[in-house]
Design a protein around this motif. Structure first.
Motif, PDB file in Angstrom:
ATOM      1  N   LEU A  79       0.861  -1.177   0.000  1.00 41.75           N
ATOM      2  CA  LEU A  79       0.000   0.000   0.000  1.00 41.75           C
ATOM      3  C   LEU A  79       0.900   1.230   0.000  1.00 41.75           C
ATOM      4  CD1 LEU A  79      -2.903   1.187   0.287  1.00 41.75           C
ATOM      5  CD2 LEU A  79      -2.592   1.038   2.765  1.00 41.75           C
ATOM      6  N   MET A  80       0.781   2.051  -1.031  1.00 41.97           N
ATOM      7  CA  MET A  80       1.614   3.245  -1.136  1.00 41.97           C
ATOM      8  C   MET A  80       0.988   4.375  -0.329  1.00 41.97           C
ATOM      9  SD  MET A  80       3.884   1.888  -3.019  1.00 41.97           S
ATOM     10  CE  MET A  80       4.967   3.322  -3.130  1.00 41.97           C
ATOM     11  N   LEU A  81       1.828   5.062   0.443  1.00 43.66           N
ATOM     12  CA  LEU A  81       1.384   6.168   1.291  1.00 43.66           C
ATOM     13  C   LEU A  81       2.252   7.376   0.986  1.00 43.66           C
ATOM     14  CD1 LEU A  81      -0.486   6.939   3.723  1.00 43.66           C
ATOM     15  CD2 LEU A  81       1.445   6.366   5.195  1.00 43.66           C
ATOM     16  N   THR A  82       1.633   8.510   0.661  1.00 49.11           N
ATOM     17  CA  THR A  82       2.414   9.659   0.238  1.00 49.11           C
ATOM     18  C   THR A  82       1.665  10.959   0.455  1.00 49.11           C
ATOM     19  OG1 THR A  82       3.593  10.630  -1.654  1.00 49.11           O
ATOM     20  CG2 THR A  82       1.539   9.497  -2.119  1.00 49.11           C
ATOM     21  N   THR A  83       2.404  12.051   0.464  1.00 51.73           N
ATOM     22  CA  THR A  83       1.792  13.380   0.498  1.00 51.73           C
ATOM     23  C   THR A  83       1.532  13.878  -0.916  1.00 51.73           C
ATOM     24  OG1 THR A  83       3.994  14.397   0.558  1.00 51.73           O
ATOM     25  CG2 THR A  83       2.884  14.040   2.666  1.00 51.73           C
ATOM     26  N   PHE A  84       2.033  13.139  -1.883  1.00 56.87           N
ATOM     27  CA  PHE A  84       1.934  13.569  -3.275  1.00 56.87           C
ATOM     28  C   PHE A  84       0.834  12.804  -3.995  1.00 56.87           C
ATOM     29  CE2 PHE A  84       5.742  16.067  -3.088  1.00 56.87           C
ATOM     30  CZ  PHE A  84       6.509  15.439  -2.119  1.00 56.87           C
ATOM     31  N   GLY A  85      -0.204  13.536  -4.424  1.00 56.69           N
ATOM     32  CA  GLY A  85      -1.330  12.896  -5.071  1.00 56.69           C
ATOM     33  C   GLY A  85      -1.357  13.069  -6.569  1.00 56.69           C
ATOM     34  N   GLU A  86      -0.207  13.445  -7.162  1.00 57.34           N
ATOM     35  CA  GLU A  86      -0.189  13.668  -8.596  1.00 57.34           C
ATOM     36  C   GLU A  86      -0.539  12.402  -9.356  1.00 57.34           C
ATOM     37  OE1 GLU A  86       2.255  14.483  -6.604  1.00 57.34           O
ATOM     38  OE2 GLU A  86       2.734  16.625  -6.825  1.00 57.34           O
ATOM     39  N   ARG A  87      -1.157  12.600 -10.522  1.00 60.39           N
ATOM     40  CA  ARG A  87      -1.620  11.478 -11.325  1.00 60.39           C
ATOM     41  C   ARG A  87      -0.495  10.516 -11.670  1.00 60.39           C
ATOM     42  NH1 ARG A  87      -3.919  12.664 -17.211  1.00 60.39           N
ATOM     43  NH2 ARG A  87      -1.690  12.828 -17.618  1.00 60.39           N
ATOM     44  N   ASP A  88       0.680  11.042 -12.028  1.00 64.41           N
ATOM     45  CA  ASP A  88       1.776  10.163 -12.450  1.00 64.41           C
ATOM     46  C   ASP A  88       2.182   9.204 -11.349  1.00 64.41           C
ATOM     47  OD1 ASP A  88       1.775  11.310 -14.925  1.00 64.41           O
ATOM     48  OD2 ASP A  88       3.570  12.537 -14.617  1.00 64.41           O
ATOM     49  N   ASN A  89       2.225   9.691 -10.090  1.00 69.13           N
ATOM     50  CA  ASN A  89       2.584   8.813  -8.985  1.00 69.13           C
ATOM     51  C   ASN A  89       1.555   7.710  -8.795  1.00 69.13           C
ATOM     52  OD1 ASN A  89       5.003   9.980  -8.222  1.00 69.13           O
ATOM     53  ND2 ASN A  89       4.078  11.338  -6.715  1.00 69.13           N
ATOM     54  N   VAL A  90       0.273   8.073  -8.906  1.00 65.53           N
ATOM     55  CA  VAL A  90      -0.782   7.074  -8.767  1.00 65.53           C
ATOM     56  C   VAL A  90      -0.638   6.003  -9.829  1.00 65.53           C
ATOM     57  CG1 VAL A  90      -3.277   6.672  -8.821  1.00 65.53           C
ATOM     58  CG2 VAL A  90      -2.373   8.754  -7.755  1.00 65.53           C
ATOM     59  N   LEU A  91      -0.488   6.434 -11.090  1.00 65.49           N
ATOM     60  CA  LEU A  91      -0.437   5.478 -12.198  1.00 65.49           C
ATOM     61  C   LEU A  91       0.829   4.631 -12.155  1.00 65.49           C
ATOM     62  CD1 LEU A  91      -1.869   7.651 -15.106  1.00 65.49           C
ATOM     63  CD2 LEU A  91      -3.046   6.013 -13.636  1.00 65.49           C
ATOM     64  N   ARG A  92       1.949   5.232 -11.754  1.00 64.21           N
ATOM     65  CA  ARG A  92       3.195   4.457 -11.655  1.00 64.21           C
ATOM     66  C   ARG A  92       3.072   3.402 -10.561  1.00 64.21           C
ATOM     67  NH1 ARG A  92       8.004   8.269 -10.618  1.00 64.21           N
ATOM     68  NH2 ARG A  92       9.163   6.306 -10.707  1.00 64.21           N
ATOM     69  N   ALA A  93       2.467   3.783  -9.431  1.00 65.75           N
ATOM     70  CA  ALA A  93       2.301   2.822  -8.336  1.00 65.75           C
ATOM     71  C   ALA A  93       1.421   1.660  -8.774  1.00 65.75           C
ATOM     72  CB  ALA A  93       1.687   3.521  -7.120  1.00 65.75           C
TER      73      ALA A  93
END
Length: 220
Positions: A79-93
């Motif tokens: 489960l990825m946890l981050t302060t960054f909600g940018e689309r690229d981070n979501v899709l890469r994860a």
């Protein structure tokens, strides 16, 4: 008990997450890590059920650690946890095989619920992450993705498509079974078969494929 590893380079963040998770009587925080490399070693050695990985970490970031865990410890749910909600981070994860994506400003109850969901074999996307995914599905390149998705699901049986459509709606195995008048064990077998046929690492990837293909559940 759900055995959890917390990986974040900030000690105060780890302490806060531990405090939240230990308030749940079915979750045990068994290890912590300050970088992705340490997280992958601990996850392999301790046999944790869920690894909670921050994306931004030194030495090895969370996305690299995720990819490594998918290769070396595929039984660990990430489960990825981050302060960054940018689309690229979501899709890469999601592309690397994450079982879910959660923002650090999520409520404590949402964090606990997400841990339980992914430990139970389900996927979890925070509302913000879901919006990013939907935005991507609505982008101009959606037509090409739809054609590719339709080509991939052509190998599925009618029943498998029914199950995949319900995955696309975010239903659990139990809820899918109720909709299709099948046992949870039967649905679990179908899901495993679908993932193998489609070459998907997890339910999230299969659900996105169902959305790309425009599948809609028919069974009531």
């Amino acid at each position: 008990m759900i055995r959890v590893l917390i990986a974040d380079d900030e000690p105060l963040i780890r302490a806060g997450i531990r405090a939240v998770l230990t308030s749940a009587d079915d979750i045990s925080v068994v290890a912590e890590a300050a970088d992705g490399g340490e997280a992958t070693r601990i996850a392999r050695d301790t046999g944790v059920d869920v690894a909670l990985l921050d994306i931004q970490m030194p030495l090895m970031d969370g996305l690299t650690a995720l990819a490594e865990l998918r290769r070396s410890a595929p039984g660990v749910r990430v489960l990825m946890l981050t302060t960054f909600g940018e689309r690229d981070n979501v899709l890469r994860a999601l592309g690397h095989g994450s079982a879910g994506f959660l923002l650090k400003d999520s409520a404590p109850g949402e964090l606990i619920g997400a841990i339980r969901a992914v430990a139970g074999g389900n996927a979890y996307l925070s509302p913000t992450a879901t919006r990013h995914v939907v935005d991507t599905i609505s982008a101009p390149e959606a037509t090409a993705r739809a054609e590719a998705a339709l080509s991939r699901i052509a190998k599925l049986t009618v029943r498998e498509r029914d199950v995949l459509a319900l995955l696309g709606e975010g239903l659990s195995n139990a809820d899918t079974g109720r909709r299709l008048h099948a046992s949870e064990a039967t649905v679990k077998t179908y899901v495993s078969r679908i993932l193998a046929k489609l070459g998907c690492d997890n339910r999230v990837q299969a659900a996105l494929l169902a959305r790309d293909a425009g599948l809609r559940p028919d069974a009531g």
